[in-house]
Write a protein that holds these residues in place. Structure first.
Motif, PDB file in Angstrom:
ATOM      1  N   GLU A  18       0.809  -1.220   0.000  1.00 48.41           N
ATOM      2  CA  GLU A  18       0.000   0.000   0.000  1.00 48.41           C
ATOM      3  C   GLU A  18       0.841   1.268   0.000  1.00 48.41           C
ATOM      4  O   GLU A  18       0.320   2.369   0.162  1.00 48.41           O
ATOM      5  CB  GLU A  18      -0.927   0.030   1.231  1.00 48.41           C
ATOM      6  CG  GLU A  18      -1.945  -1.076   1.292  1.00 48.41           C
ATOM      7  CD  GLU A  18      -1.390  -2.331   1.963  1.00 48.41           C
ATOM      8  OE1 GLU A  18      -0.449  -2.209   2.779  1.00 48.41           O
ATOM      9  OE2 GLU A  18      -1.888  -3.428   1.658  1.00 48.41           O
TER      10      GLU A  18
ATOM     11  N   ASP B 270      -0.050   4.070  -2.473  1.00 47.40           N
ATOM     12  CA  ASP B 270      -1.382   4.606  -2.159  1.00 47.40           C
ATOM     13  C   ASP B 270      -1.324   5.562  -0.981  1.00 47.40           C
ATOM     14  O   ASP B 270      -1.984   6.616  -0.990  1.00 47.40           O
ATOM     15  CB  ASP B 270      -2.356   3.463  -1.848  1.00 47.40           C
ATOM     16  CG  ASP B 270      -2.660   2.610  -3.064  1.00 47.40           C
ATOM     17  OD1 ASP B 270      -2.496   3.111  -4.188  1.00 47.40           O
ATOM     18  OD2 ASP B 270      -3.050   1.444  -2.886  1.00 47.40           O
TER      19      ASP B 270
ATOM     20  N   GLU C 267      -2.259   9.509  -1.172  1.00 46.54           N
ATOM     21  CA  GLU C 267      -3.317  10.029  -0.305  1.00 46.54           C
ATOM     22  C   GLU C 267      -2.817  11.211   0.515  1.00 46.54           C
ATOM     23  O   GLU C 267      -3.509  12.240   0.634  1.00 46.54           O
ATOM     24  CB  GLU C 267      -3.811   8.921   0.631  1.00 46.54           C
ATOM     25  CG  GLU C 267      -4.941   9.359   1.555  1.00 46.54           C
ATOM     26  CD  GLU C 267      -5.376   8.265   2.505  1.00 46.54           C
ATOM     27  OE1 GLU C 267      -6.065   8.574   3.501  1.00 46.54           O
ATOM     28  OE2 GLU C 267      -5.030   7.085   2.265  1.00 46.54           O
TER      29      GLU C 267
END
Length: 630
Positions: free
Chosen positions: A202, A205, A209
């Motif tokens: 992740e 990501d 974000e």
């Protein structure tokens, strides 16, 4: 992956590795220190010899590590350590190519180190000699202080031309070899290898974000800075609604904008903090600067510096020999010898730097009992994140007041906004640059090297709103103007550190019981804040970095989060929204002239319809940005 699964054999291999790697680290560090503090040809040869032996040792270690099937080892520590050793994927290359890639990196670093550029000499007659002997330090000083846009443009172009073009072919070969190594290890490209060290799928990501959350603040900040630069330089240099040219931001890479504070200061009559005069009046010396730094750490319950530190560190520039003056912290891997090298001058900047470097020493001291593989930050961003979190407490009017370096705290609204603007020029301006450098590098590894320069500027424009001040083509290689690119140094760790420093700082402030605005928190003399920090430091890399984040946030999150970053700058964000209320564009609009600075339309065969093509492209480009799809 190999077939060995015997735990005792794996543990024996790791014990032997720990001892041998520690010895190699000591030898390399000692040779590097000798050369950095006495730059002779003899010391350089010894350093290169030790680095070459270390590279061979790493390759032999990798060959031994891949004999194990680490996924089937019953001990979690053995599994993790052997997996870490197999991630040195370039060791999978043949000896010839392994040596070649190391040689290429060394050559590019050497080329970069020896770049010298010509000064700006207006109205020079052709027969007048010109001495082209400016190095990067000289160029940065001029970029920081000059307000002559012609001089700034000259220096920017000189540095980018003389760094990039000579090493472009070497870099392309390096990309090819790095990708070959990645493929031999079952990866699609070398960018995937760079991400393995973060041990989570992740990772990208979380980065995306956090950056999206910072973007509204950045756009407000950008619009305000642009309005001030427009007033300073006029429409010939700055477009009122467009991106900013890279040469007028006070830094040759346009990554730290703090040197243009005099142009953008919100309340000029209130000034900002600078304790240099107070330090001089109080008789500070380089030694006293480091004693003050040690006092900060011991006041929060961390360890004092070792006798070896005070005996062997270099605090002042010698007059009898040539030294490499970039400040740095050193771990000699023998569990007792830790040093700082800094050509210290008595000023505020060097005071802050001393605290920063000593934070690295604190990390070394606290994880000293971990196995060699765990004697490092929880991920590559943690060392810088920890060091910078301390600076948020030290470079702080409240702290300077407590230390007797200013007469009163920054308690007026105007002084607070000035201070936050200065910090934004350092931190908010840096966020998109720190984020995009490795986005570009991953892209080059994945898509190839045919459009390296236009890809670089496409990302600079997309994330940072910065364009080249002059036409650039694919014959240029502008990314190489930043040393981390030719030196093969991953850069995303600096973005990770930027997010972490505010997360760690907030956790320390909460532990200290501070109830004020986040940017006014000083954890000096708080043992509770020190316990939060020492818990992070002792772990080193023995636990996954997400576990470490969960630990210091008391279970609130295990993610890289921009919330603390935004909280720190919240008062400035509100001020910027009011200051920009008459600005027609928050952020930047892009037109055909901006794109044409780095895209060669003629080469694409659009000679007759270039203008129409660009206009349509810009319309689509701006629509995608507006919809957050690009």
């Amino acid at each position: 992956m190999g077939t060995k699964i015997q735990l005792e054999e794996a543990l024996q291999f790791l014990r032997e590795y720990d001892g041998e790697a520690t010895d190699k680290c000591f030898r390399v560090s000692s040779a590097q220190w000798a050369y950095s503090t006495n730059m002779t040809d003899s010391n350089k040869r010894k350093m290169v010899e030790e680095q070459t032996l270390k590279a061979k040792f790493d390759k032999v270690t990798w060959r031994k590590a891949v004999e194990f099937d680490w996924t089937r080892l019953p001990d979690p520590m053995a599994r993790r350590q052997i997996r870490m050793l197999t991630m040195i994927s370039r060791a999978s290359l043949s000896d010839e190519k392994y040596n070649e890639i190391h040689h290429l990196i060394s050559e590019m670093k050497d080329l970069y180190a020896h770049v010298r550029i010509c000064p700006f000499v207006p109205n020079r007659r052709s027969e007048e000699p010109i001495y082209c002997d400016l190095d990067i330090g000289d160029a940065q000083k001029i970029m920081a202080n000059s307000r002559n846009s012609y001089e700034l443009l000259h220096l920017w172009e000189e540095w980018h031309d003389k760094t990039g073009q000579p090493m472009k072919n070497k870099f392309m070969r390096y990309v090819n070899l790095a990708n070959q190594a990645a493929a031999l290890n079952g990866l699609l490209h070398a960018g995937e290898e760079m991400e393995l060290v973060y041990e989570t799928s992740e990772f990208q990501d979380e980065l995306a974000e956090s950056f999206q959350k910072i973007l509204p603040l950045y756009k407000e900040f950008f619009a305000y800075v642009r309005s001030k630069l427009y007033k300073k330089y006029g429409s010939d240099v700055v477009k009122p609604n467009g991106p900013l040219p890279a040469h007028i931001l006070g830094d040759i890479w346009a990554q730290d904008w703090s040197q243009i504070f005099d142009i953008v200061i919100p309340y000029s009559q209130f000034g900002t903090i600078d304790v240099t005069d107070a330090m001089l009046q109080q008789g500070f010396t380089p030694l006293r600067i480091f004693q003050m730094a040690e006092d900060f750490y011991t006041s929060i319950g961390l360890k004092p510096m070792t006798p070896e530190f005070w005996r062997f560190s270099l605090f002042e520039k010698p007059t009898s020999r040539k030294v490499q003056c970039t400040a740095s912290a050193w771990d000699f891997c023998n569990k007792t010898d830790f040093r700082i090298k800094q050509c210290t001058e008595v000023n505020m900047e060097n005071l802050i730097t001393a605290h920063h470097e000593m934070a690295h020493i604190q990390y070394y001291l606290n994880y000293v009992d971990q196995p060699y593989l765990y004697r490092r930050g929880a991920n590559p961003g943690f060392h810088e994140g920890v060091a910078n979190s301390i600076l948020l407490s030290v470079f702080n009017p409240v702290h300077f007041y407590r230390k007797g370096l200013i007469n009163n705290k920054t308690d007026s609204y105007e002084k607070n906004i000035n201070f936050l603007m200065l910090m934004a020029l350092k931190k908010v301006a840096y966020a998109p640059f720190a984020y995009l450098v490795d986005q570009w590098r991953y892209q080059i590894f994945e898509r190839g090297v045919t459009r390296m320069n236009s890809d670089w500027w496409k990302l600079r424009l997309r994330y940072q709103g910065v364009v080249p001040p002059k036409l650039r083509t694919e014959s240029h290689f502008d990314a190489a103007a930043k040393r981390h690119i030719p030196a093969d140094i991953p850069y995303v760790k600096y973005y990770v550190a930027l997010i972490l420093e505010f997360q760690i700082y907030k956790a320390m402030c909460e532990a200290a019981g501070d109830k004020g605005l986040l940017h006014t928190c000083d954890v000096y003399r708080s043992r509770e804040a020190g316990r939060v920090l020492s818990d992070i430091l002792r772990v080193g890399r023995a636990r996954h970095w997400k576990d470490v984040i969960k630990m210091f946030t008391r279970g609130q999150t295990d993610k890289l989060s921009a919330e603390a970053f935004l909280e720190y700058f919240q008062p400035l964000y509100k001020w910027l929204q009011r200051a920009n209320r008459n600005e027609p564009v928050i952020g930047w609009m892009t037109d055909k002239d901006d794109l044409a600075l780095y895209q060669s339309l003629v080469g694409l065969g659009f000679r007759q319809n270039a203008s129409k093509f660009v206009v349509n492209t810009v319309i689509i480009f701006n629509f995608l940005i507006h919809m957050n799809l690009y």
